[in-house]
Design a protein around this motif. Structure first.
Motif, PDB file in Angstrom:
ATOM      1  N   UNK A  26      70.950 -39.725  14.852  1.00 38.18           N
ATOM      2  CA  UNK A  26      72.161 -39.828  15.677  1.00 38.18           C
ATOM      3  C   UNK A  26      72.102 -38.868  16.867  1.00 38.18           C
ATOM      4  N   UNK A  27      71.143 -37.953  16.870  1.00 41.88           N
ATOM      5  CA  UNK A  27      70.991 -37.011  17.978  1.00 41.88           C
ATOM      6  C   UNK A  27      70.347 -37.703  19.182  1.00 41.88           C
ATOM      7  N   UNK A  28      70.482 -37.112  20.386  1.00 43.86           N
ATOM      8  CA  UNK A  28      69.842 -37.710  21.566  1.00 43.86           C
ATOM      9  C   UNK A  28      68.329 -37.780  21.381  1.00 43.86           C
ATOM     10  N   UNK A  54      67.615 -32.616  19.057  1.00 42.63           N
ATOM     11  CA  UNK A  54      67.098 -33.934  19.406  1.00 42.63           C
ATOM     12  C   UNK A  54      66.644 -34.706  18.172  1.00 42.63           C
ATOM     13  N   UNK A  55      66.687 -36.020  18.288  1.00 44.20           N
ATOM     14  CA  UNK A  55      65.912 -36.892  17.410  1.00 44.20           C
ATOM     15  C   UNK A  55      64.547 -37.033  18.072  1.00 44.20           C
ATOM     16  N   UNK A  56      63.564 -36.281  17.576  1.00 48.93           N
ATOM     17  CA  UNK A  56      62.230 -36.249  18.174  1.00 48.93           C
ATOM     18  C   UNK A  56      61.412 -37.436  17.683  1.00 48.93           C
ATOM     19  N   UNK A  57      60.842 -38.172  18.610  1.00 55.32           N
ATOM     20  CA  UNK A  57      60.074 -39.381  18.297  1.00 55.32           C
ATOM     21  C   UNK A  57      58.697 -39.242  18.929  1.00 55.32           C
ATOM     22  N   UNK A  58      57.655 -39.256  18.093  1.00 52.12           N
ATOM     23  CA  UNK A  58      56.293 -39.035  18.577  1.00 52.12           C
ATOM     24  C   UNK A  58      55.396 -40.189  18.141  1.00 52.12           C
ATOM     25  N   UNK A  85      55.421 -47.528  26.327  1.00 54.03           N
ATOM     26  CA  UNK A  85      56.491 -46.547  26.098  1.00 54.03           C
ATOM     27  C   UNK A  85      57.818 -47.004  26.704  1.00 54.03           C
ATOM     28  N   UNK A  86      57.752 -47.804  27.764  1.00 55.15           N
ATOM     29  CA  UNK A  86      58.982 -48.395  28.298  1.00 55.15           C
ATOM     30  C   UNK A  86      59.606 -49.326  27.263  1.00 55.15           C
ATOM     31  N   UNK A  87      58.776 -50.093  26.576  1.00 54.94           N
ATOM     32  CA  UNK A  87      59.274 -50.976  25.519  1.00 54.94           C
ATOM     33  C   UNK A  87      59.852 -50.158  24.371  1.00 54.94           C
ATOM     34  N   UNK A  88      59.210 -49.050  24.026  1.00 55.41           N
ATOM     35  CA  UNK A  88      59.742 -48.202  22.958  1.00 55.41           C
ATOM     36  C   UNK A  88      61.103 -47.635  23.347  1.00 55.41           C
ATOM     37  N   UNK A  89      61.227 -47.143  24.582  1.00 54.74           N
ATOM     38  CA  UNK A  89      62.516 -46.604  25.028  1.00 54.74           C
ATOM     39  C   UNK A  89      63.588 -47.677  25.012  1.00 54.74           C
ATOM     40  N   UNK A  90      63.228 -48.904  25.374  1.00 54.24           N
ATOM     41  CA  UNK A  90      64.220 -49.982  25.358  1.00 54.24           C
ATOM     42  C   UNK A  90      64.734 -50.244  23.942  1.00 54.24           C
ATOM     43  N   UNK A  91      63.880 -50.019  22.947  1.00 56.63           N
ATOM     44  CA  UNK A  91      64.305 -50.176  21.557  1.00 56.63           C
ATOM     45  C   UNK A  91      65.144 -48.988  21.088  1.00 56.63           C
ATOM     46  N   UNK A  92      64.811 -47.789  21.579  1.00 58.20           N
ATOM     47  CA  UNK A  92      65.562 -46.584  21.207  1.00 58.20           C
ATOM     48  C   UNK A  92      66.948 -46.606  21.833  1.00 58.20           C
ATOM     49  N   UNK A  93      66.985 -46.999  23.101  1.00 51.74           N
ATOM     50  CA  UNK A  93      68.224 -46.964  23.874  1.00 51.74           C
ATOM     51  C   UNK A  93      68.109 -45.972  25.011  1.00 51.74           C
ATOM     52  N   UNK A  94      67.990 -46.471  26.233  1.00 48.61           N
ATOM     53  CA  UNK A  94      67.784 -45.627  27.414  1.00 48.61           C
ATOM     54  C   UNK A  94      69.124 -45.096  27.938  1.00 48.61           C
ATOM     55  N   UNK A  95      69.067 -43.996  28.708  1.00 48.26           N
ATOM     56  CA  UNK A  95      67.884 -43.199  29.062  1.00 48.26           C
ATOM     57  C   UNK A  95      67.613 -42.118  28.021  1.00 48.26           C
ATOM     58  N   UNK A  96      66.378 -41.618  27.992  1.00 45.11           N
ATOM     59  CA  UNK A  96      65.987 -40.591  27.037  1.00 45.11           C
ATOM     60  C   UNK A  96      65.329 -39.429  27.773  1.00 45.11           C
ATOM     61  N   UNK A  97      65.252 -38.301  27.101  1.00 46.09           N
ATOM     62  CA  UNK A  97      64.432 -37.196  27.582  1.00 46.09           C
ATOM     63  C   UNK A  97      62.994 -37.470  27.155  1.00 46.09           C
TER      64      UNK A  97
END
Length: 298
Positions: A26-28, A54-58, A85-97
């Motif tokens: 639930x964190x950014x 943060x919700x850290x995603x690696x 990585x653009x596709x991954x961000x679109x699944x996470x929910x943009x924008x991200x750090x």
């Protein structure tokens, strides 16, 4: 060290990518992009120190670790790597750090420059924007000399030469002229396991083979570089550059002029750390990030 890590495999463009997560989802989100010759587990020292914020995603990026690793060099263009990585961000929910180290910084800069709507803030640790880096490598000076190893990596047989004798030359290349105090036997074994996955060393090195960046011979500057469109290569979000000054692969001159491409740039220079700063002193890196965030969020 697991440090509360969770793992999963997801599909990006229909292809499997292996992800590690730290912190409550639930964190950014903080997307953490590793370089060569690492994998998503490279963030295991730093991510737990940021997981309260943060919700850290690696991810293991394309060609690395347990992610999709197509064979041909043509699969490793910058647009393809940024597209993953653009596709991954679109699944996470943009924008991200987004945070990048080494080659991960190239993808992170690509996202910030070409997909600015996806990137809220950009953090780079010993990584380079393509224009200052290309200028430094073309100068025939110290960065040209420091980058000569890239010519070796681009050889068709470099992966075989590096894998011989239990990855002896790979380990020498990985740690050349750098502090190795952080590399425990457990960590070394983990790297060897990742490099040993079938075909992985070839696909990891394909990032170098696919790159259009050019390297001058020492003392022989390149004078025919194309004009690079500054306006298309701008980083317009807040940008933190954390730099270990003892890096012998990426020299300070490789970031000269970065200010012209980043309208909101903060530099933090760490004189006692080198290229592997995220492993050497993760607490100092976390403190620098948190201090910067407090400043820009104030």
């Amino acid at each position: 060290m697991t440090n509360g890590v969770r793992t999963e495999t997801i599909l990006l463009g229909g292809n499997p990518f292996f992800l590690r997560h730290w912190g409550d989802d639930v964190l950014p989100p903080l997307l953490m992009l590793h370089g060569f010759p690492e994998y998503g587990g490279a963030w295991a020292d730093l991510a737990p120190l940021l997981a309260d914020r943060f919700h850290c995603i690696a991810p293991d990026q394309r060609g690395f670790g347990q992610s999709w690793a197509p064979e041909g060099v043509e699969n490793y263009t910058a647009s393809a790597l940024v597209g993953d990585m653009a596709e991954l961000i679109s699944q996470i929910g943009a924008p991200v750090t987004v945070m990048g180290h080494d080659w991960g910084a190239a993808v992170a800069y690509g996202l910030a420059m070409f997909k600015p709507e996806l990137v809220k803030r950009l953090i780079i640790a010993n990584g380079v924007h393509p224009v200052p880096f290309q200028r430094a490598m073309a100068s025939g000076g110290a960065q040209s000399e420091a980058s000569q190893y890239i010519n070796f990596l681009r050889r068709d047989d470099s992966h075989d030469l590096l894998a011989a004798d239990g990855f002896a030359r790979m380990q020498d290349l990985f740690l050349a002229k750098m502090d190795t105090g952080w590399l425990t036997e457990e960590a070394r074994a983990a790297y060897l396991a990742e490099w040993s996955r079938p075909g992985r060393l070839r696909t990891m090195i394909n990032w170098y083979r696919a790159s259009p960046l050019r390297i001058a011979e020492p003392g022989k500057p390149l004078t025919d570089l194309p004009d690079l469109p500054v306006d298309r290569l701008m980083v317009r979000c807040p940008h933190l550059l954390i730099w270990g000054e003892r890096d012998t692969a990426l020299l300070p001159e490789s970031t000269a002029g970065l200010d012209a491409f980043a309208t909101d740039l903060t530099r933090v220079t760490l004189p006692d750390l080198d290229h592997w700063l995220i492993h050497q002193d993760p607490q100092t890196i976390a403190d620098a990030i948190n201090a910067w965030l407090a400043k820009i969020d104030a």
